[in-house]
Design a protein around this motif. Structure first.
Motif, PDB file in Angstrom:
ATOM      1  N   GLU A  17      26.182-120.908 -64.395  1.00  0.00           N
ATOM      2  CA  GLU A  17      27.379-120.762 -64.823  1.00  0.00           C
ATOM      3  C   GLU A  17      27.461-119.560 -65.861  1.00  0.00           C
ATOM      4  O   GLU A  17      26.666-119.529 -66.544  1.00  0.00           O
ATOM      5  N   ASP A  18      28.987-119.093 -65.984  1.00  0.00           N
ATOM      6  CA  ASP A  18      29.097-118.084 -66.920  1.00  0.00           C
ATOM      7  C   ASP A  18      28.967-118.831 -68.400  1.00  0.00           C
ATOM      8  O   ASP A  18      29.506-119.717 -68.901  1.00  0.00           O
ATOM      9  N   PRO A  19      28.094-118.043 -69.298  1.00  0.00           N
ATOM     10  CA  PRO A  19      27.956-118.695 -70.544  1.00  0.00           C
ATOM     11  C   PRO A  19      29.401-118.359 -71.391  1.00  0.00           C
ATOM     12  O   PRO A  19      30.129-117.408 -70.946  1.00  0.00           O
ATOM     13  N   ASP A  20      29.150-118.687 -72.766  1.00  0.00           N
ATOM     14  CA  ASP A  20      30.302-118.145 -73.570  1.00  0.00           C
ATOM     15  C   ASP A  20      30.349-116.687 -73.483  1.00  0.00           C
ATOM     16  O   ASP A  20      29.372-116.090 -73.838  1.00  0.00           O
ATOM     17  N   PRO A  21      31.617-116.106 -73.290  1.00  0.00           N
ATOM     18  CA  PRO A  21      31.613-114.800 -73.619  1.00  0.00           C
ATOM     19  C   PRO A  21      30.839-113.899 -74.799  1.00  0.00           C
ATOM     20  O   PRO A  21      30.283-112.915 -74.435  1.00  0.00           O
ATOM     21  N   ARG A  22      31.284-114.490 -75.816  1.00  0.00           N
ATOM     22  CA  ARG A  22      30.507-114.101 -77.282  1.00  0.00           C
ATOM     23  C   ARG A  22      29.033-113.996 -76.973  1.00  0.00           C
ATOM     24  O   ARG A  22      28.496-112.992 -77.436  1.00  0.00           O
ATOM     25  N   PHE A  23      28.186-114.671 -76.150  1.00  0.00           N
ATOM     26  CA  PHE A  23      26.813-114.549 -76.006  1.00  0.00           C
ATOM     27  C   PHE A  23      26.641-113.545 -74.999  1.00  0.00           C
ATOM     28  O   PHE A  23      25.706-112.506 -75.219  1.00  0.00           O
ATOM     29  N   SER A  24      27.374-113.299 -73.894  1.00  0.00           N
ATOM     30  CA  SER A  24      27.112-112.303 -72.996  1.00  0.00           C
ATOM     31  C   SER A  24      27.677-110.882 -73.819  1.00  0.00           C
ATOM     32  O   SER A  24      26.742-109.871 -73.519  1.00  0.00           O
ATOM     33  N   LEU A  25      28.525-110.982 -74.494  1.00  0.00           N
ATOM     34  CA  LEU A  25      28.821-109.607 -75.443  1.00  0.00           C
ATOM     35  C   LEU A  25      27.595-109.302 -76.301  1.00  0.00           C
ATOM     36  O   LEU A  25      27.392-107.852 -76.316  1.00  0.00           O
ATOM     37  N   ALA A  26      27.177-110.219 -76.943  1.00  0.00           N
ATOM     38  CA  ALA A  26      26.141-109.856 -77.742  1.00  0.00           C
ATOM     39  C   ALA A  26      24.861-109.361 -76.975  1.00  0.00           C
ATOM     40  O   ALA A  26      24.213-108.546 -77.621  1.00  0.00           O
ATOM     41  N   ASN A  27      24.879-109.923 -75.904  1.00  0.00           N
ATOM     42  CA  ASN A  27      23.581-109.670 -74.938  1.00  0.00           C
ATOM     43  C   ASN A  27      23.643-108.169 -74.812  1.00  0.00           C
ATOM     44  O   ASN A  27      22.810-107.166 -74.675  1.00  0.00           O
ATOM     45  N   GLU A  28      25.207-107.720 -74.349  1.00  0.00           N
ATOM     46  CA  GLU A  28      25.403-106.234 -74.001  1.00  0.00           C
ATOM     47  C   GLU A  28      25.241-105.326 -74.991  1.00  0.00           C
ATOM     48  O   GLU A  28      24.788-104.314 -74.960  1.00  0.00           O
ATOM     49  N   ARG A  29      25.363-105.856 -76.344  1.00  0.00           N
ATOM     50  CA  ARG A  29      25.579-105.023 -77.750  1.00  0.00           C
ATOM     51  C   ARG A  29      23.933-104.723 -77.705  1.00  0.00           C
ATOM     52  O   ARG A  29      23.686-103.595 -78.172  1.00  0.00           O
ATOM     53  N   THR A  30      23.149-105.652 -77.336  1.00  0.00           N
ATOM     54  CA  THR A  30      21.649-105.543 -77.595  1.00  0.00           C
ATOM     55  C   THR A  30      20.915-104.311 -76.721  1.00  0.00           C
ATOM     56  O   THR A  30      20.371-103.788 -76.840  1.00  0.00           O
ATOM     57  N   PHE A  31      21.587-104.632 -75.610  1.00  0.00           N
ATOM     58  CA  PHE A  31      21.310-103.731 -74.257  1.00  0.00           C
ATOM     59  C   PHE A  31      21.669-102.367 -74.956  1.00  0.00           C
ATOM     60  O   PHE A  31      20.766-101.335 -74.582  1.00  0.00           O
ATOM     61  N   LEU A  32      22.913-101.945 -75.373  1.00  0.00           N
ATOM     62  CA  LEU A  32      23.224-100.722 -75.743  1.00  0.00           C
ATOM     63  C   LEU A  32      22.499-100.162 -76.733  1.00  0.00           C
ATOM     64  O   LEU A  32      22.190 -98.973 -76.840  1.00  0.00           O
ATOM     65  N   ALA A  33      22.266-101.045 -77.757  1.00  0.00           N
ATOM     66  CA  ALA A  33      21.012-100.579 -79.022  1.00  0.00           C
ATOM     67  C   ALA A  33      19.879-100.049 -78.426  1.00  0.00           C
ATOM     68  O   ALA A  33      19.487 -99.313 -78.945  1.00  0.00           O
ATOM     69  N   TRP A  34      19.465-100.743 -77.484  1.00  0.00           N
ATOM     70  CA  TRP A  34      18.149-100.325 -76.962  1.00  0.00           C
ATOM     71  C   TRP A  34      18.312 -98.829 -76.217  1.00  0.00           C
ATOM     72  O   TRP A  34      17.409 -98.096 -76.057  1.00  0.00           O
ATOM     73  N   ILE A  35      19.437 -98.934 -75.557  1.00  0.00           N
ATOM     74  CA  ILE A  35      19.645 -97.566 -74.952  1.00  0.00           C
ATOM     75  C   ILE A  35      19.899 -96.385 -76.016  1.00  0.00           C
ATOM     76  O   ILE A  35      19.084 -95.328 -75.657  1.00  0.00           O
ATOM     77  N   ARG A  36      20.429 -96.784 -77.080  1.00  0.00           N
ATOM     78  CA  ARG A  36      20.743 -95.665 -77.920  1.00  0.00           C
ATOM     79  C   ARG A  36      19.309 -95.403 -78.729  1.00  0.00           C
ATOM     80  O   ARG A  36      19.157 -93.965 -78.911  1.00  0.00           O
ATOM     81  N   THR A  37      18.376 -96.467 -78.744  1.00  0.00           N
ATOM     82  CA  THR A  37      16.911 -96.291 -79.338  1.00  0.00           C
ATOM     83  C   THR A  37      16.203 -95.468 -78.323  1.00  0.00           C
ATOM     84  O   THR A  37      15.608 -94.204 -78.548  1.00  0.00           O
ATOM     85  N   GLY A  38      16.449 -95.506 -76.937  1.00  0.00           N
ATOM     86  CA  GLY A  38      15.827 -94.734 -75.916  1.00  0.00           C
ATOM     87  C   GLY A  38      16.238 -93.117 -75.870  1.00  0.00           C
ATOM     88  O   GLY A  38      15.417 -92.376 -75.964  1.00  0.00           O
ATOM     89  N   LEU A  39      17.469 -93.100 -76.140  1.00  0.00           N
ATOM     90  CA  LEU A  39      17.930 -91.772 -76.524  1.00  0.00           C
ATOM     91  C   LEU A  39      17.438 -91.085 -77.735  1.00  0.00           C
ATOM     92  O   LEU A  39      17.223 -89.745 -77.445  1.00  0.00           O
ATOM     93  N   ALA A  40      17.473 -91.740 -78.788  1.00  0.00           N
ATOM     94  CA  ALA A  40      16.690 -91.167 -79.912  1.00  0.00           C
ATOM     95  C   ALA A  40      15.278 -90.666 -79.554  1.00  0.00           C
ATOM     96  O   ALA A  40      15.068 -89.409 -80.210  1.00  0.00           O
ATOM     97  N   PHE A  41      14.656 -91.644 -79.037  1.00  0.00           N
ATOM     98  CA  PHE A  41      13.321 -91.235 -78.719  1.00  0.00           C
ATOM     99  C   PHE A  41      13.158 -89.926 -77.915  1.00  0.00           C
ATOM    100  O   PHE A  41      12.403 -88.993 -78.023  1.00  0.00           O
ATOM    101  N   VAL A  42      13.701 -89.732 -76.753  1.00  0.00           N
ATOM    102  CA  VAL A  42      13.978 -88.663 -76.077  1.00  0.00           C
ATOM    103  C   VAL A  42      14.286 -87.605 -76.654  1.00  0.00           C
ATOM    104  O   VAL A  42      13.744 -86.311 -76.618  1.00  0.00           O
ATOM    105  N   ALA A  43      15.382 -87.638 -77.466  1.00  0.00           N
ATOM    106  CA  ALA A  43      15.745 -86.469 -78.517  1.00  0.00           C
ATOM    107  C   ALA A  43      14.857 -86.108 -79.312  1.00  0.00           C
ATOM    108  O   ALA A  43      14.536 -84.839 -79.564  1.00  0.00           O
ATOM    109  N   ALA A  44      14.105 -87.024 -80.024  1.00  0.00           N
ATOM    110  CA  ALA A  44      12.913 -86.650 -80.829  1.00  0.00           C
ATOM    111  C   ALA A  44      11.845 -86.008 -80.168  1.00  0.00           C
ATOM    112  O   ALA A  44      11.323 -84.861 -80.725  1.00  0.00           O
ATOM    113  N   GLY A  45      11.601 -86.242 -79.025  1.00  0.00           N
ATOM    114  CA  GLY A  45      10.437 -85.611 -78.310  1.00  0.00           C
ATOM    115  C   GLY A  45      10.999 -84.130 -78.230  1.00  0.00           C
ATOM    116  O   GLY A  45      10.336 -83.202 -77.937  1.00  0.00           O
TER     117      GLY A  45
END
Length: 121
Positions: A17-45
């Motif tokens: 079942e769908d969880p509380d939207p706040r939890f799904s949105l927090a999970n998405e923010r974490t996803f985007l933070a990891w994407i930004r981190t990956g982008l920073a590593f590639v840019a540093a390389g």
């Protein structure tokens, strides 16, 4: 079971079942933070290679490749963690730990050590 036939990925949304939207949105923010981190590593390389650090050529290329690999690992971490966490929330299961955090940290430690050694030699 929720009726989410149009949502991607089906391997996540076709279960539970769908969880509380706040939890799904927090999970998405974490996803985007990891994407930004990956982008920073590639840019540093790319920056290490472009700025021509005063180290030997093979070490500079190695450092660049390790940073780009860390970016790739961070991107994989983003997706895998998002899927596993979202699926766990939908099933009311305990949240999973992520397996790529330690390898990424070790890889960056290796990069830092290589930079220090390269600059001292």
């Amino acid at each position: 079971m929720a009726q989410d036939r149009g949502r991607f990925p089906r391997s996540v949304f076709d279960h539970g079942e769908d969880p509380d939207p706040r939890f799904s949105l927090a999970n998405e923010r974490t996803f985007l933070a990891w994407i930004r981190t990956g982008l920073a590593f590639v840019a540093a390389g790319l920056a290490v290679e472009a700025l021509q650090l005063p180290v030997t050529d093979w070490l500079r290329v190695t450092i660049s490749l390790l940073l780009v690999l860390a970016g790739l690992a961070a991107t994989a971490q983003a997706w895998l963690s998002w899927v596993r966490t979202e699926r766990a929330m939908r099933r009311l299961a305990p949240l999973p730990s992520s397996g790529l955090k330690l390898p990424i940290a070790l890889l960056l430690g290796l990069v830092a050590l290589a930079v220090v050694v390269g600059l001292l030699l």
